[in-house]
Enzyme design. Structure first.
Site, PDB file in Angstrom:
ATOM      1  N   SER A   1       0.884  -1.173   0.000  1.00  0.00           N
ATOM      2  CA  SER A   1       0.000   0.000   0.000  1.00  0.00           C
ATOM      3  C   SER A   1       0.918   1.218   0.000  1.00  0.00           C
ATOM      4  O   SER A   1       2.114   1.101   0.311  1.00  0.00           O
ATOM      5  CB  SER A   1      -0.836  -0.026   1.281  1.00  0.00           C
ATOM      6  OG  SER A   1      -1.411   1.239   1.538  1.00  0.00           O
TER       7      SER A   1
ATOM      8  N   TYR B   1      -1.903  -1.460  10.384  1.00  0.00           N
ATOM      9  CA  TYR B   1      -1.901  -1.571   8.912  1.00  0.00           C
ATOM     10  C   TYR B   1      -0.595  -1.014   8.361  1.00  0.00           C
ATOM     11  O   TYR B   1       0.081  -1.653   7.541  1.00  0.00           O
ATOM     12  CB  TYR B   1      -3.103  -0.795   8.364  1.00  0.00           C
ATOM     13  CG  TYR B   1      -3.365  -0.975   6.883  1.00  0.00           C
ATOM     14  CD1 TYR B   1      -4.058  -2.077   6.401  1.00  0.00           C
ATOM     15  CD2 TYR B   1      -2.946  -0.012   5.965  1.00  0.00           C
ATOM     16  CE1 TYR B   1      -4.329  -2.225   5.037  1.00  0.00           C
ATOM     17  CE2 TYR B   1      -3.213  -0.156   4.606  1.00  0.00           C
ATOM     18  CZ  TYR B   1      -3.904  -1.255   4.145  1.00  0.00           C
ATOM     19  OH  TYR B   1      -4.171  -1.399   2.799  1.00  0.00           O
TER      20      TYR B   1
HETATM   21  P1  NAD Z   1     -11.625  -6.320  -0.256  1.00  0.00           P
HETATM   22  O1  NAD Z   1     -12.254  -6.198   1.087  1.00  0.00           O
HETATM   23  O2  NAD Z   1     -12.415  -5.953  -1.465  1.00  0.00           O
HETATM   24  O3  NAD Z   1     -11.106  -7.828  -0.465  1.00  0.00           O
HETATM   25  C1  NAD Z   1     -10.354  -8.496   0.503  1.00  0.00           C
HETATM   26  C2  NAD Z   1     -10.604  -9.988   0.374  1.00  0.00           C
HETATM   27  O4  NAD Z   1      -9.756 -10.632   1.344  1.00  0.00           O
HETATM   28  C3  NAD Z   1     -12.057 -10.403   0.696  1.00  0.00           C
HETATM   29  O5  NAD Z   1     -12.555 -11.232  -0.338  1.00  0.00           O
HETATM   30  C4  NAD Z   1     -11.932 -11.155   2.021  1.00  0.00           C
HETATM   31  O6  NAD Z   1     -12.866 -12.221   2.159  1.00  0.00           O
HETATM   32  C5  NAD Z   1     -10.501 -11.685   1.946  1.00  0.00           C
HETATM   33  N1  NAD Z   1      -9.938 -11.988   3.264  1.00  0.00           N
HETATM   34  C6  NAD Z   1     -10.002 -11.221   4.392  1.00  0.00           C
HETATM   35  N2  NAD Z   1      -9.403 -11.855   5.408  1.00  0.00           N
HETATM   36  C7  NAD Z   1      -8.931 -13.031   4.924  1.00  0.00           C
HETATM   37  C8  NAD Z   1      -8.228 -14.131   5.488  1.00  0.00           C
HETATM   38  N3  NAD Z   1      -7.883 -14.146   6.790  1.00  0.00           N
HETATM   39  N4  NAD Z   1      -7.909 -15.162   4.686  1.00  0.00           N
HETATM   40  C9  NAD Z   1      -8.261 -15.169   3.377  1.00  0.00           C
HETATM   41  N5  NAD Z   1      -8.943 -14.179   2.782  1.00  0.00           N
HETATM   42  C10 NAD Z   1      -9.269 -13.126   3.551  1.00  0.00           C
HETATM   43  O7  NAD Z   1     -10.271  -5.488  -0.156  1.00  0.00           O
HETATM   44  P2  NAD Z   1      -9.285  -4.859  -1.252  1.00  0.00           P
HETATM   45  O8  NAD Z   1      -9.417  -3.398  -1.155  1.00  0.00           O
HETATM   46  O9  NAD Z   1      -9.422  -5.526  -2.564  1.00  0.00           O
HETATM   47  O10 NAD Z   1      -7.882  -5.222  -0.581  1.00  0.00           O
HETATM   48  C11 NAD Z   1      -7.013  -6.213  -1.064  1.00  0.00           C
HETATM   49  C12 NAD Z   1      -5.606  -5.890  -0.593  1.00  0.00           C
HETATM   50  O11 NAD Z   1      -5.212  -4.627  -1.148  1.00  0.00           O
HETATM   51  C13 NAD Z   1      -5.445  -5.781   0.915  1.00  0.00           C
HETATM   52  O12 NAD Z   1      -4.220  -6.362   1.310  1.00  0.00           O
HETATM   53  C14 NAD Z   1      -5.397  -4.277   1.137  1.00  0.00           C
HETATM   54  O13 NAD Z   1      -4.684  -3.932   2.300  1.00  0.00           O
HETATM   55  C15 NAD Z   1      -4.684  -3.834  -0.111  1.00  0.00           C
HETATM   56  N6  NAD Z   1      -4.870  -2.438  -0.442  1.00  0.00           N
HETATM   57  C16 NAD Z   1      -6.111  -1.938  -0.666  1.00  0.00           C
HETATM   58  C17 NAD Z   1      -6.256  -0.593  -0.971  1.00  0.00           C
HETATM   59  C18 NAD Z   1      -7.589   0.023  -1.217  1.00  0.00           C
HETATM   60  O14 NAD Z   1      -7.656   1.251  -1.224  1.00  0.00           O
HETATM   61  N7  NAD Z   1      -8.648  -0.738  -1.417  1.00  0.00           N
HETATM   62  C19 NAD Z   1      -5.132   0.229  -1.071  1.00  0.00           C
HETATM   63  C20 NAD Z   1      -3.876  -0.321  -0.843  1.00  0.00           C
HETATM   64  C21 NAD Z   1      -3.764  -1.659  -0.538  1.00  0.00           C
END
Ligand code: NAD
Length: 260
Positions: A142, A155
């Site tokens: 991130s 985080y």
């Molecule tokens: P999201 O909530 O859309 O998807 C996350 C997925 O992870 C979900 O399907 C959930 O069921 C699964 N999950 C959660 N805990 C879990 C576990 N213990 N084991 C297996 N699966 C699990 O989120 P997203 O925004 O797509 O985030 C995905 C990644 O991207 C994360 O690591 C997040 O930190 C990172 N990220 C997101 C953003 C953003 O702005 N959305 C920015 C930077 C980084």
């Protein structure tokens, strides 16, 4: 078909960023493992890909559980004949000021982001090393791998930690032609972010519009959210890159929010 017949194990791919990477990789010919805590959504996502002509399976896994990760990776490798790409992407967000964070929530955050990355890496590397055909590990970092924000102590800590794991895997994996990199997105409007907008508004005593404009997108060059496709195209570039020239790196995809 830049990833023809490559086997990609993608955690957290029943939603958001991981799901888009799965869609883009499937289009490029990869065999996809949707590995997610949400069994129904994992199976539904895999079924969507199969309906579109791809090879895909959904596997229920909690990335914090050693036994479940090992079993899921074995199942995937048996189904598709090995593992070529790991996307360690599963993640959640919990926001509080440091002094109000419970120890349980701190540990939960580090377990999902760091234990999950370690366990999936270890399980997949064993296959990549034994297969002798190289491999790619991509961690979903991130901008918070580089920068801090209010209310996000575990985080930010975990996302910084992924860079250390990545660099180590890049060094150890080189002799097996295994590369490791981190993608560092800015804010992407997935369920993870939608949930944070009202939470941050309450915690900071401002409106939801102000959270978006003055907190989330304040330092971007254009006031725009990063998209799931921006991140998926970066993941495609990294997985299809042909040499070890690009390993141990963290690439920020954030509309200029953070500049290296
Ligand atoms: P999201 O909530 O859309 O998807 C996350 C997925 O992870 C979900 O399907 C959930 O069921 C699964 N999950 C959660 N805990 C879990 C576990 N213990 N084991 C297996 N699966 C699990 O989120 P997203 O925004 O797509 O985030 C995905 C990644 O991207 C994360 O690591 C997040 O930190 C990172 N990220 C997101 C953003 C953003 O702005 N959305 C920015 C930077 C980084």
């Amino acid at each position: 078909m830049q990833l023809k017949d490559k086997v990609a194990f993608i955690t957290g791919s029943a939603s958001g960023i991981g799901k888009e990477i799965a869609i883009v990789y499937a289009r490029e010919g990869a065999k996809i493992v949707i590995a997610d805590l949400n069994k129904e959504a994992a199976e539904a996502t895999a079924a969507e890909l199969v309906a579109g002509g791809a090879q895909a399976i959904g596997v229920a896994v909690d990335v914090t559980r050693e036994d479940q990760v090992d079993a899921a990776v074995e199942q995937a490798a048996a189904a598709f004949g090995g593992i070529d790409i790991l996307i360690s992407n599963a993640g959640i967000q919990i926001v509080h000021p440091v002094e109000e964070f419970t120890f349980a929530d701190w540990k939960k955050m580090l377990a999902i982001h760091l234990d999950g990355a370690f366990l999936t890496t270890r399980a997949c590397l064993k296959h990549m090393y034994a297969q002798g055909r190289g491999g790619t590990v991509i961690y979903m970092g991130s901008v918070h791998s580089k920068e801090a924000s209010l209310l996000k102590a575990p985080y930010v800590t975990a996302k910084h930690g992924l860079i250390g794991l990545c660099k180590t895997v890049a060094k150890e994996g080189a002799k097996h032609n295994v590369r490791a990199n981190v993608i560092c997105p800015g804010f992407v409007r997935t369920p993870l972010v939608e949930k944070q907008i009202p939470e941050q508004a309450r915690a900071l005593g401002i409106t939801e519009e102000e959270v978006i404009k003055n907190v989330m997108l304040k330092d971007t060059v254009d006031g725009e959210f990063t998209t799931v496709d921006d991140v998926a195209q970066t993941a495609l570039f990294l997985a299809s890159f042909p040499s070890n020239a690009l390993t141990g790196q963290s690439i920020v995809v954030s509309h200029g929010w953070f500049m290296q």
